[in-house]
Design a protein around this motif. Structure first.
Motif, PDB file in Angstrom:
ATOM      1  N   GLY A  98       0.833  -1.197   0.000  1.00  0.00           N
ATOM      2  CA  GLY A  98       0.000   0.000   0.000  1.00  0.00           C
ATOM      3  C   GLY A  98       0.865   1.243   0.000  1.00  0.00           C
ATOM      4  N   GLN A  99       0.408   2.265   0.711  1.00  0.00           N
ATOM      5  CA  GLN A  99       1.178   3.510   0.792  1.00  0.00           C
ATOM      6  C   GLN A  99       2.302   3.379   1.819  1.00  0.00           C
ATOM      7  OE1 GLN A  99       0.933   6.341  -1.066  1.00  0.00           O
ATOM      8  NE2 GLN A  99      -0.386   5.012  -2.293  1.00  0.00           N
ATOM      9  N   PRO A 100       3.488   3.943   1.542  1.00  0.00           N
ATOM     10  CA  PRO A 100       4.575   3.892   2.521  1.00  0.00           C
ATOM     11  C   PRO A 100       4.223   4.637   3.818  1.00  0.00           C
ATOM     12  CG  PRO A 100       5.308   4.887   0.445  1.00  0.00           C
ATOM     13  CD  PRO A 100       3.847   4.640   0.327  1.00  0.00           C
ATOM     14  N   VAL A 101       4.943   4.344   4.877  1.00  0.00           N
ATOM     15  CA  VAL A 101       4.709   5.017   6.159  1.00  0.00           C
ATOM     16  C   VAL A 101       5.290   6.426   6.063  1.00  0.00           C
ATOM     17  CG1 VAL A 101       5.002   4.822   8.659  1.00  0.00           C
ATOM     18  CG2 VAL A 101       5.074   2.762   7.230  1.00  0.00           C
ATOM     19  N   PRO A 102       4.435   7.457   6.055  1.00  0.00           N
ATOM     20  CA  PRO A 102       4.958   8.798   5.748  1.00  0.00           C
ATOM     21  C   PRO A 102       5.931   9.327   6.795  1.00  0.00           C
ATOM     22  CG  PRO A 102       2.616   8.874   6.354  1.00  0.00           C
ATOM     23  CD  PRO A 102       2.987   7.437   6.268  1.00  0.00           C
ATOM     24  N   GLU A 103       5.657   9.087   8.084  1.00  0.00           N
ATOM     25  CA  GLU A 103       6.511   9.722   9.099  1.00  0.00           C
ATOM     26  C   GLU A 103       7.932   9.142   9.138  1.00  0.00           C
ATOM     27  OE1 GLU A 103       3.741   8.061   9.679  1.00  0.00           O
ATOM     28  OE2 GLU A 103       3.844   6.794  11.468  1.00  0.00           O
ATOM     29  N   LEU A 104       8.141   7.988   8.516  1.00  0.00           N
ATOM     30  CA  LEU A 104       9.486   7.410   8.543  1.00  0.00           C
ATOM     31  C   LEU A 104      10.258   7.666   7.258  1.00  0.00           C
ATOM     32  CD1 LEU A 104       8.704   3.903  10.073  1.00  0.00           C
ATOM     33  CD2 LEU A 104       9.725   5.848  11.239  1.00  0.00           C
ATOM     34  N   GLN A 105       9.521   8.070   6.227  1.00  0.00           N
ATOM     35  CA  GLN A 105      10.170   8.255   4.932  1.00  0.00           C
ATOM     36  C   GLN A 105      11.176   9.394   4.998  1.00  0.00           C
ATOM     37  OE1 GLN A 105       6.880   8.329   2.075  1.00  0.00           O
ATOM     38  NE2 GLN A 105       8.376   7.456   0.652  1.00  0.00           N
ATOM     39  N   CYS A 106      12.285   9.223   4.317  1.00  0.00           N
ATOM     40  CA  CYS A 106      13.246  10.316   4.356  1.00  0.00           C
ATOM     41  C   CYS A 106      13.655  10.687   2.941  1.00  0.00           C
ATOM     42  CB  CYS A 106      14.458   9.929   5.184  1.00  0.00           C
ATOM     43  SG  CYS A 106      15.330   8.535   4.546  1.00  0.00           S
ATOM     44  N   ASP A 107      13.982  11.929   2.792  1.00  0.00           N
ATOM     45  CA  ASP A 107      14.377  12.408   1.478  1.00  0.00           C
ATOM     46  C   ASP A 107      15.880  12.623   1.478  1.00  0.00           C
ATOM     47  OD1 ASP A 107      14.593  13.466  -0.983  1.00  0.00           O
ATOM     48  OD2 ASP A 107      13.931  15.468  -0.394  1.00  0.00           O
ATOM     49  N   LEU A 108      16.583  11.659   0.944  1.00  0.00           N
ATOM     50  CA  LEU A 108      18.036  11.789   0.909  1.00  0.00           C
ATOM     51  C   LEU A 108      18.521  11.794  -0.539  1.00  0.00           C
ATOM     52  CD1 LEU A 108      18.997   9.472   3.886  1.00  0.00           C
ATOM     53  CD2 LEU A 108      19.527  11.884   3.720  1.00  0.00           C
ATOM     54  N   ASN A 109      17.638  12.271  -1.418  1.00  0.00           N
ATOM     55  CA  ASN A 109      17.999  12.242  -2.831  1.00  0.00           C
ATOM     56  C   ASN A 109      19.277  13.007  -3.112  1.00  0.00           C
ATOM     57  OD1 ASN A 109      15.956  10.630  -3.575  1.00  0.00           O
ATOM     58  ND2 ASN A 109      14.540  12.293  -4.084  1.00  0.00           N
ATOM     59  N   GLU A 110      19.371  14.178  -2.476  1.00  0.00           N
ATOM     60  CA  GLU A 110      20.563  14.988  -2.725  1.00  0.00           C
ATOM     61  C   GLU A 110      21.812  14.271  -2.224  1.00  0.00           C
ATOM     62  OE1 GLU A 110      21.564  19.688  -2.753  1.00  0.00           O
ATOM     63  OE2 GLU A 110      20.736  18.888  -0.917  1.00  0.00           O
ATOM     64  N   HIS A 111      21.608  13.523  -1.150  1.00  0.00           N
ATOM     65  CA  HIS A 111      22.714  12.768  -0.568  1.00  0.00           C
ATOM     66  C   HIS A 111      23.196  11.691  -1.531  1.00  0.00           C
ATOM     67  CE1 HIS A 111      25.062  10.754   2.546  1.00  0.00           C
ATOM     68  NE2 HIS A 111      24.484   9.630   2.193  1.00  0.00           N
ATOM     69  N   PHE A 112      22.253  11.019  -2.184  1.00  0.00           N
ATOM     70  CA  PHE A 112      22.628   9.888  -3.037  1.00  0.00           C
ATOM     71  C   PHE A 112      22.938  10.279  -4.481  1.00  0.00           C
ATOM     72  CE2 PHE A 112      20.422   7.444   0.333  1.00  0.00           C
ATOM     73  CZ  PHE A 112      21.450   6.574   0.629  1.00  0.00           C
TER      74      PHE A 112
END
Lengths: 546, 165
Positions: A98-112
């Protein structure tokens, strides 16, 4: 084991994995485990069983951004969760499909985004204790290709063509080193992997050995074939018990599969590897000291020549490379030397793994193409210095390296550029300092380290580092004079010129580089008895160490 | 020349058999000295005179050389450790994040310097060169368990818990 058998294993295992609808990968590297990743994994396994869903919960090596740990990645969606604890297990499992758990999701795109993963390509994707996981990701394919299709000379040529240079810090061309050992006369030769990551503040080699041990073993076996060796040693720090355990398991599994031992892949090639424990001596990173230590003696270096390539372990020709160097070998064989040489800068090819730590938002392991600007690593991948403070310097190369100030951050990372800045590439420690760090104190910290780690064999290093420490202590406690400073500079030159091994020759680097870029801080300590960063206790009595 | 017979085990403590096992596995070769000392230390917790003598004699290494090796390497310990050990990492990242303050607080609380054990044998306060958990600096090891981003208060609480045991 033949290539066909290897491919069969890969096929069977990937069919096995396809049975699962979801893969939940839990980072079990030291940093995540210290925050409860083991309890998290148990909880996830339990929750997965209870849910009745088809889920594979996998333990993996370091995923990289340790400051966001414990980390969990759900595949095939590649959803990355940060700061997960055991209490989140049920939410994660029930979100599958289903939908991912929003409060745990992290945005590390710039990092990767700016990273290129060669050495760390499997980190976070395989279970380090399962050889099959490695085989599925093309593991040991390079070794078997080399044994069946290539001559030792062909291997040497490919490594030379790649432009790979030693990742332990020196940057000696790997192809040249292998060539010298290959040419050396003698039936018995050794391959040694230097896993004595002594640089305090660096943990790349630990993560590679713990997260992808087979990659190191495969690299060593390929090297052994190229130089004509039949026996290998991995020298690992005793402070890394997990790395030792994972390597032990990996060696056992490789032997069981016939990837180590006699007549590998039905060829006349024999090779096996033994683990040797270090015992806490920084100087053992120096190759002749390391050899002495494997032979069961005090780790003191000896003058070269003869180089280990001619007369090394037990007097035999010996190839010594660092963990990360060996970890680069299999991808070079698989993808070709040109592929590797296309990455990086003019004289520094490929990628480099750095352990990014200190006063920076995203601490952890990063792998970047050579030539990338320091600023990109620190500000974009590392997320910069946390709010409220300003960047002061980045330290590379550990006790042998130097501090690089803000105005030099637009320099591209390469062996030569860092030397020009008065630092070195080193093994890959990268420690960011902000305005709360006193550069004189930092220099003193490194000199104290070198003083205690000096093996005592040659006078410039043994006595010189102690005298440097005394002078720096005088400055840090407010009793230093301008004459002390002059003496310090002279002493640095002497130690650099006259020491026997790399430890002594580079020990003055932290002092010289801070003097070059932060001379005003020294002057402030001496003339105004003031520590601008407020670190040094200027009223303290002088402690002179004999 | 008669074949070499290794000396008898120092006592009937079963741990000596493990030590002997390491030496046998290496064919009682001299280069097994460090490996064997590691086995002794992991079995007994430290290296005492009897152990060093036994290993030196078994491997036919001069006692001076064996003692030289033991004292050269930081990892080897000549004194028995306390019931609990608090190890403070002294790596660069930990230093930058204030590990020296942790060390000072622990020294003050326990009244001993780093590298020593309290008089009652309760707690050893040690210094690690770097445990490789730099991303979570400052790091301490409580009986070998890594704890990251530790504050002085947290560390002192742990010391209190050990002290009342």
């Amino acid at each position: 084991m033949t290539i066909e058998e290897l491919e069969q294993i890969a096929k069977t295992v990937s069919q096995e994995n396809e049975k699962y609808d979801f893969e939940v990968n839990v980072c079990m590297d030291l940093a995540c485990v210290s925050q409860g990743a083991d309890r998290l994994r148990e909880a996830l396994t339990k929750a997965a069983e209870a849910s009745g869903k088809n889920v594979l919960v996998r333990r993996t090596g370091c995923m990289g951004p340790c400051s966001s740990g414990p980390l969990v990645r759900v595949d095939p969606e590649e959803t990355l969760y940060s700061k997960v604890n055991a209490g989140h297990a049920e939410a994660i499992v029930s979100s599958l499909g289903g939908q991912p758990v929003p409060e745990l999701q992290c945005d590390l795109n710039e990092h990767f985004d700016k990273q290129v993963r060669v050495v760390l390509e499997n980190a976070g994707y395989i279970d380090p204790e399962k050889i099959d996981d490695y085989i599925v990701r093309d593991g040991y394919k390079a070794l078997l290709t080399v044994l069946t299709e290539m001559t030792p000379n062909g291997v040497l040529h490919r490594i030379s063509e790649s432009g790979l240079r030693g990742r332990g810090g020196g940057g000696y061309p790997t192809g040249l080193k292998w060539g010298t050992v290959a040419k050396a006369a003698g039936d018995l030769k050794y391959v040694v992997c230097n896993g004595d990551e002594g640089d305090p503040g660096a943990f790349m080699d630990r993560s590679v050995m713990e997260g992808d041990p087979h990659r190191v073993i495969e690299g060593m076996a390929i090297a052994a074939y190229a130089v004509g060796a039949s026996k290998g040693f991995i020298y690992v720090r005793a402070e890394y018990p997990v790395a030792v355990a994972r390597l032990t398991t990996a060696l056992r599994e490789a032997r069981r599969r016939g990837l180590l031992g006699n007549g590998i892949c039905n060829t006349p090639f024999n090779f096996d590897v033994e683990i040797r424990l270090g015992a806490g001596a920084f100087v053992c990173g120096e190759e002749t000291a390391l050899i002495a230590s494997i032979e069961g003696r005090r780790g003191t270096p000896r003058p070269r020549p003869p180089y280990p390539a001619v007369s090394g372990l037990f007097g035999k020709p010996t190839l010594i490379n660092n963990v990360e160097t060996f970890a680069n070998v299999a991808p070079i064989i698989r993808n070709g030397g040109k592929w590797f040489a296309n990455m990086g800068s003019e004289r520094s090819k490929g990628t480099k793994v750095f352990a990014l730590t200190g006063k920076i938002a995203n601490t952890g392991l990063v792998e970047v193409p050579m030539g990338i600007k320091l600023r990109e690593i620190i500000e974009e991948i590392g997320g910069g210095v946390p709010a409220g403070h300003t960047f002061k310097a980045v330290q590379t190369g550990g006790p042998s390296g130097g501090c690089i100030p803000a105005e030099m951050l637009d320099v591209g990372v390469s062996y030569d550029a860092l030397v020009r800045l008065g630092s070195i590439m080193g093994s890959g420690g990268m420690i960011v300092m902000d305005d709360t760090s006193c550069m004189v104190n930092v220099a003193r910290f490194f000199v104290e380290f070198c003083m205690t780690e000096s093996c005592g064999k040659c006078i410039p290093c043994r006595a010189g580092t102690a005298q440097m420490y005394t002078l720096l202590t005088r400055i840090c406690t407010g009793v230093g004079t301008m004459d002390d400073l002059e003496l310090l500079v002279g002493l640095c030159e002497t130690i650099k010129e006259a020491s026997l091994c790399g430890l002594g020759m580079t020990a003055p680097n932290p002092v010289l580089s801070t003097l070059k870029y932060f001379r005003d801080e020294y002057i402030e300590h001496i003339e105004h008895k003031r520590c601008p960063a407020g670190v040094c206790n200027m009223e303290a009595p002088v402690e002179v160490v004999a | 020349m008669p074949a070499f017979t290794p000396p008898p085990l120092p006592s009937d403590d079963k741990r000596w058999k493990i030590v002997n096992g390491t030496m046998r596995k290496n064919g009682f070769a001299r280069h097994a000295l460090i490996e064997t000392l590691h086995t002794v230390q992991s079995a007994f917790g430290y290296l005492d005179d009897d152990a060093i003598r036994f290993v030196a004699r078994s491997l036919r290494v001069p006692l001076s050389q064996a003692y030289g090796v033991v004292t050269f390497y930081h990892y080897f310990c000549l004194k028995p450790p306390g019931r609990h050990t608090m190890t403070i990492c002294a790596g660069t990242a930990c230093y930058i994040k204030g590990a020296d303050k942790l060390a000072a607080a622990a020294e003050k609380r326990l009244g001993i310097a780093q590298g020593q054990t309290t008089k009652d044998g309760g707690i050893s306060l040690m210094k690690a060169r770097c445990v490789g958990a730099c991303s979570r600096a400052p790091v301490v090891l409580c009986d070998g368990e890594v704890a990251g981003e530790v504050t002085a208060e947290q560390m002192l609480e742990q010391l209190e818990r050990w002290a009342v045991e």
